[in-house]
Motif scaffolding. Structure first.
Motif, PDB file in Angstrom:
ATOM      1  N   SER A  49     -14.120  -3.344  -7.396  1.00 17.79           N
ATOM      2  CA  SER A  49     -14.721  -2.750  -6.202  1.00 17.79           C
ATOM      3  C   SER A  49     -13.846  -1.646  -5.618  1.00 17.79           C
ATOM      4  N   VAL A  50     -14.492  -0.778  -4.838  1.00 15.71           N
ATOM      5  CA  VAL A  50     -13.809   0.273  -4.097  1.00 15.71           C
ATOM      6  C   VAL A  50     -14.326   0.234  -2.660  1.00 15.71           C
ATOM      7  N   THR A  51     -13.592   0.866  -1.775  1.00 17.86           N
ATOM      8  CA  THR A  51     -14.044   0.963  -0.393  1.00 17.86           C
ATOM      9  C   THR A  51     -14.530   2.377  -0.114  1.00 17.86           C
ATOM     10  N   ILE A  52     -15.426   2.480   0.843  1.00 15.22           N
ATOM     11  CA  ILE A  52     -15.925   3.798   1.229  1.00 15.22           C
ATOM     12  C   ILE A  52     -14.776   4.673   1.727  1.00 15.22           C
ATOM     13  N   ARG A  53     -13.931   4.077   2.557  1.00 11.69           N
ATOM     14  CA  ARG A  53     -12.825   4.864   3.107  1.00 11.69           C
ATOM     15  C   ARG A  53     -11.831   5.268   2.015  1.00 11.69           C
ATOM     16  N   GLY A  54     -11.568   4.359   1.092  1.00  7.88           N
ATOM     17  CA  GLY A  54     -10.633   4.677   0.018  1.00  7.88           C
ATOM     18  C   GLY A  54     -11.156   5.788  -0.872  1.00  7.88           C
ATOM     19  N   LEU A  55     -12.442   5.733  -1.174  1.00 10.22           N
ATOM     20  CA  LEU A  55     -13.038   6.767  -2.011  1.00 10.22           C
ATOM     21  C   LEU A  55     -13.088   8.102  -1.273  1.00 10.22           C
ATOM     22  N   ALA A  56     -13.369   8.037   0.037  1.00  7.44           N
ATOM     23  CA  ALA A  56     -13.378   9.264   0.831  1.00  7.44           C
ATOM     24  C   ALA A  56     -12.004   9.922   0.839  1.00  7.44           C
ATOM     25  N   THR A  57     -10.971   9.096   0.967  1.00  3.29           N
ATOM     26  CA  THR A  57      -9.606   9.629   0.948  1.00  3.29           C
ATOM     27  C   THR A  57      -9.296  10.276  -0.401  1.00  3.29           C
ATOM     28  N   GLU A  58      -9.704   9.611  -1.472  1.00  4.42           N
ATOM     29  CA  GLU A  58      -9.461  10.143  -2.816  1.00  4.42           C
ATOM     30  C   GLU A  58     -10.157  11.482  -3.029  1.00  4.42           C
ATOM     31  N   LEU A  59     -11.373  11.622  -2.467  1.00  4.68           N
ATOM     32  CA  LEU A  59     -12.141  12.856  -2.651  1.00  4.68           C
ATOM     33  C   LEU A  59     -11.814  13.910  -1.595  1.00  4.68           C
ATOM     34  N   GLY A  60     -11.075  13.510  -0.560  1.00  3.51           N
ATOM     35  CA  GLY A  60     -10.700  14.467   0.469  1.00  3.51           C
ATOM     36  C   GLY A  60     -11.824  14.833   1.410  1.00  3.51           C
TER      37      GLY A  60
END
Length: 235
Positions: A49-60
């Motif tokens: 799983s991933v988190t929305i916030r974690g993915l947002a951070t990764e994508l900037g």
């Protein structure tokens, strides 16, 4: 994107105003492209799983466009949202695998035939270049590059149809099976993979409907079908 974010943070006036709707739309499209590409190349692993916030951070980007994209992909059954809010690729079951495989065998050969009148010898040459690159990746063992190029090959054919019905359905099916197949290639490697791309190219050159239909069906059965079932049965 990082430069743009820094500029906004350093300008109080900029941070106090919402970005134009066209900018939000562009960001959402960029996130959609990035996540779909990740699914198709196997960067997202079933069960992890991933988190929305974690993915947002990764994508900037901010969490909002990420949330919108993930919700849309969940509606396509490519992702699932867990009760704790985390998002993951659904685990593959034998039953789900068989349904996806059946749907691919029903839809993709027919869409290829619909595309055939719009495919030229120049398209066949471009497909040959893609297939040559695929052969190189199979030898080198670069599974992610192989998956990306294999998708490019198939959708170079399917996209010529300009279908507004079958094309989105098939795109959704690829998003659902690609992460699982990446785990398959991780177990068995890529050197043993065989495809029917050369038969498909020859059928396009000859405008042979039956030949193209048979090549695409065999490519699906011999690729996803045999390997996927073997892995599931041994799990």
């Amino acid at each position: 994107m990082s430069n743009r974010r820094s500029a906004l943070q350093s300008d109080p006036a900029a941070t106090s105003e919402a970005p134009p709707s066209s900018s939000r739309g562009a960001t959402r499209e960029q996130v959609d492209t990035a996540v779909r590409s990740g699914l198709l190349s196997g960067k997202f692993i079933p069960g992890k799983s991933v988190t929305i916030r974690g993915l947002a951070t990764e994508l900037g980007v901010s969490p909002m466009p990420v949330r919108e994209v993930l919700q849309r992909l969940a509606a396509e059954n490519a992702l699932e949202v867990k009760p704790n809010g985390r998002v993951q690729v659904p685990d593959m079951t034998p039953e789900r695998f068989d349904e996806i495989l059946t749907a691919r065998l029903l839809l993709e050969p027919e869409l290829a035939v619909l595309s055939l009148p719009h495919l030229t010898r120049n398209d066949a040459k471009d497909l040959q270049i893609i297939d040559d690159n695929i052969d190189e990746r199979l030898t080198s063992g670069d599974a992610e590059a192989y998956m990306r190029l294999n998708h490019d090959f198939h959708f170079r054919i399917y996209g010529a149809s300009k279908s507004s019905v079958l094309l989105p359905l098939i795109d959704s099916l690829w998003l659902q099976f690609a992460p699982f197949m990446r785990t398959v290639y991780g177990r068995v490697g890529t050197a043993i993979l065989e495809d029917r791309h050369k038969e498909a190219i020859r059928a396009i050159e000859q405008q042979d409907k039956d030949g193209l239909r048979a090549a695409i069906a065999a490519d699906i059965s011999d690729g996803m079908g045999l390997l996927g079932r073997d892995i599931l049965s041994s799990s």
